[in-house]
Design a protein around this motif. Structure first.
Motif, PDB file in Angstrom:
ATOM      1  N   LYS A  55     -31.929 -12.308 -45.333  1.00  0.00           N
ATOM      2  CA  LYS A  55     -32.091 -12.067 -43.899  1.00  0.00           C
ATOM      3  C   LYS A  55     -32.828 -10.756 -43.638  1.00  0.00           C
ATOM      4  N   VAL A  88     -41.487 -17.249 -40.259  1.00  0.00           N
ATOM      5  CA  VAL A  88     -41.462 -16.726 -41.625  1.00  0.00           C
ATOM      6  C   VAL A  88     -42.890 -16.677 -42.163  1.00  0.00           C
ATOM      7  N   VAL A  99     -36.535 -11.452 -44.216  1.00  0.00           N
ATOM      8  CA  VAL A  99     -37.124 -12.204 -43.101  1.00  0.00           C
ATOM      9  C   VAL A  99     -37.287 -11.297 -41.883  1.00  0.00           C
ATOM     10  N   SER A 116     -40.186  -8.918 -42.679  1.00  0.00           N
ATOM     11  CA  SER A 116     -41.424  -9.719 -42.779  1.00  0.00           C
ATOM     12  C   SER A 116     -42.507  -9.090 -43.640  1.00  0.00           C
ATOM     13  N   THR A 120     -39.669 -21.522 -39.246  1.00  0.00           N
ATOM     14  CA  THR A 120     -39.095 -20.507 -38.372  1.00  0.00           C
ATOM     15  C   THR A 120     -37.584 -20.467 -38.579  1.00  0.00           C
ATOM     16  N   THR A 121     -36.976 -19.353 -38.221  1.00  0.00           N
ATOM     17  CA  THR A 121     -35.530 -19.229 -38.379  1.00  0.00           C
ATOM     18  C   THR A 121     -34.990 -18.209 -37.388  1.00  0.00           C
ATOM     19  N   ALA A 161     -35.040 -21.166 -44.126  1.00  0.00           N
ATOM     20  CA  ALA A 161     -36.209 -20.346 -43.803  1.00  0.00           C
ATOM     21  C   ALA A 161     -37.466 -20.814 -44.523  1.00  0.00           C
ATOM     22  N   THR A 162     -37.322 -21.502 -45.657  1.00  0.00           N
ATOM     23  CA  THR A 162     -38.480 -21.966 -46.426  1.00  0.00           C
ATOM     24  C   THR A 162     -38.665 -23.473 -46.306  1.00  0.00           C
TER      25      THR A 162
END
Length: 572
Positions: free
Chosen positions: A291, A342, A294, A297, A326-327, A320-321
């Protein structure tokens, strides 16, 4: 009292007269900006640098809040043209880019920026007497959108090298690019990319790449080509929307060059290497790390030296992948909801990396195999030399992968052969990356997917069966290595007397433990070392996992239910 401010002349002293002293070098003018021309253009276009006056420009502060916020946005856009730092909206917050780092603004920093090149006064004040900016206005500006801030630039991220685009073009200008929203720290000169590459172009591109990677100890040709797919993926990550798989480098022994390979990959893709994230040992800490990455970034994130048998992918990272790339999650220590597109290429490496069944369809695997330990020392070039060479080659490597992409497009975007494994989460990624590499002559790329996924599914099944045998024997009660040893010795006696009629725990133990149990020489220490390797591992298809507990008598183990994630809003 009258004070004589004149300086008397003192003849015969060694010092120069006061009127001959030049104090300008010690006390420069308060508003001096030697790199900025003394002109002012109030109608400067957005995003285009123009000369800025070193003297603050008079600006009227409207009484209406919305109008005042828009005027503040105009002042910030004008500040951007001074080429000092850069201000814009990043991830929904007003931020500043300085020294390559994106930092959210607070009220104090915002006040400095708004008054750096602007002198605010009340409406209708012909004398233009400067007034302080109200606290409420600063709060409103911090919470305003790009549109409300007079079209303040929206920043997607910071890029340190040349960017590869999905159409085979490249971006390498310095500063903010309005088309993509990326801020480039420097200009990188990439050779012109031909629209229709020739075979000579393809040969040269392959030679550029091989000159960087030919000394690494890839297990097979497929591992070399999978690594190229990972570098290609990293180059396209900032410009291509959607989810991207994780790149896993799996080593057979320490110091075989896995961490060094990931470092060279980042330099090849972006022209520099930045932070590496040491892998935590606890699953909850691993999820917090995911987290954090992410939220920050970075373009490239390497989770380094995952412990043997450790789980490097959390439920959060799986989300997330995959999906739409997006997350969202709750920020640490607050109730704020963080939402991110992401844009990070996630990478991991470790010795004998364990890739579980629910993860093997989300990774591309590069195996590093050393005939003997410490084979990292076989490089003919020193590490610093190879790092310097990779940085020098960055523009040519971007050109090389752009040539592969242009070649694929020129040939009509031919579909690559069907993937031997399951990569159904990444159809566009597979089409572009695998398609371009196949069209450029790399026929082995991703051809080990079925082998990886089959092997890991078998291991996952065995893990589920072992836990079910342990649960059948101990249930939810805690047990010690000594208690487990007693059970294994009993099962060994049954094997010796040929009385085994069903599956036992011993069926899933290593050979040396089986032999010791049958011979009656099994010890608590041997049993403890084995069972500790299984602790905290979650196997797909089984609703419990083995946890390790430290109590007063010593270490105990217990099978506890897996907590199923129901949302992505868990606390960081």
């Amino acid at each position: 009292m009258d004070i004589d401010s004149t300086i008397p002349s003192r003849e015969g002293t060694l010092s120069s007269p006061a009127e001959e002293l030049d104090l300008s070098t010690l006390f420069p003018p308060l508003n001096s900006h030697p790199n900025i021309t003394l002109t002012y253009d109030p109608n400067e276009p957005e995003g285009e640098p123009c000369p800025v006056s070193p003297v603050p420009v008079p600006r009227e502060l409207p009484a209406n809040t919305a109008a005042a916020v828009k005027s503040a946005g105009s002042a910030l856009r004008y500040y951007n043209t001074a080429n000092r730092s850069f201000v814009g909206i990043y991830a929904g917050r007003l931020c500043e880019i300085m020294d390559g780092v994106i930092t959210p603004l607070d009220r104090g920093r915002l006040r400095i920026l708004l008054t750096a090149l602007s002198r605010w006064h009340k409406p209708g004040d012909e004398s233009k007497t400067e007034i302080p900016l109200p606290f409420d206005l600063l709060e409103s500006v911090l919470k305003a959108s790009a549109k409300e801030l007079d079209r303040l630039p929206e920043i997607k991220g910071v890029h340190v090298g040349a960017m590869l685009m999905p159409d085979g073009g490249t971006l390498s200008g310095e500063g903010y690019d309005k088309t993509t929203g990326w801020f480039f720290l420097k200009k990188t000169d990439v050779p012109p990319v031909p629209e229709i590459p020739t075979e000579s172009d393809l040969i040269l591109a392959r030679e550029y790449i091989d000159s960087v990677y030919h000394e690494f100890l890839f297990k097979d040709r497929v591992d070399y080509e999978n690594n190229l797919a990972a570098v290609f993926s990293a180059m396209l990550r900032p410009s291509l929307a959607g989810p991207f798989p994780i790149h896993a480098v799996r080593k057979n022994s320490p110091r075989t060059g896995g961490s060094f390979l990931q470092r060279v990959n980042e330099i090849a893709a972006f022209g520099c290497d930045r932070q590496v994230y040491p892998a935590p040992s606890r699953p909850e800490e691993m999820e917090k790390l995911h987290k954090t990455i992410v939220k920050e970034s970075p373009l490239y994130a390497v989770i380094d030296n995952v412990p043997q048998g450790g789980n490097f992918v959390s439920d959060f990272l799986l989300t997330a992948t995959s999906g739409n790339g997006t997350t969202s999650f709750r920020d640490l220590g607050s109730l704020n909801q963080v939402e991110r597109v992401v844009t990070t290429q996630f990478c991991v490496n470790g010795n004998h990396l364990k890739i579980s069944a629910d993860v093997c369809g989300r990774v591309i695997v590069t195996n590093i195999m050393a005939p003997k330990p410490w084979q990292e020392l076989r490089f003919s070039r020193k590490k610093d030399e190879l790092i310097a060479y990779a940085k020098e080659m960055h523009p040519k490597l971007v050109w090389a992968f752009a040539v592969f992409l242009k070649n694929w497009i020129a040939k009509g975007r031919p579909a690559p052969p069907p993937c031997p494994g399951n990569l159904s989460e990444y159809p566009e990624w597979y089409s572009i990356i695998a398609g371009s590499l196949y069209a450029a002559g790399f026929s082995k790329v991703l051809s080990n997917m079925d082998e990886v996924q089959t092997a890991e599914n078998e291991a996952e099944t065995e893990g589920c069966e072992l836990l079910s045998r342990l649960f059948a024997k101990f249930g939810s009660e805690m047990f010690s290595p000594a208690g487990l040893k007693t059970v294994l010795v009993q099962e060994g006696e049954m094997r010796k007397d040929h009385q085994v009629s069903s599956q036992t725990i011993l069926d899933y133990a290593p050979d040396h433990l089986v032999k010791a149990a049958v011979a009656g020489t099994l010890t608590d220490v041997m049993t403890g070392k084995w069972i500790s390797q299984i602790a905290d591992q979650k196997f797909a298809g089984y609703d419990r996992y083995l946890t390790k507990i430290r109590v007063t008598p010593g270490v105990r183990y217990q099978l506890v239910p897996v907590e199923k994630q129901t949302s992505l809003t868990d606390s960081l």
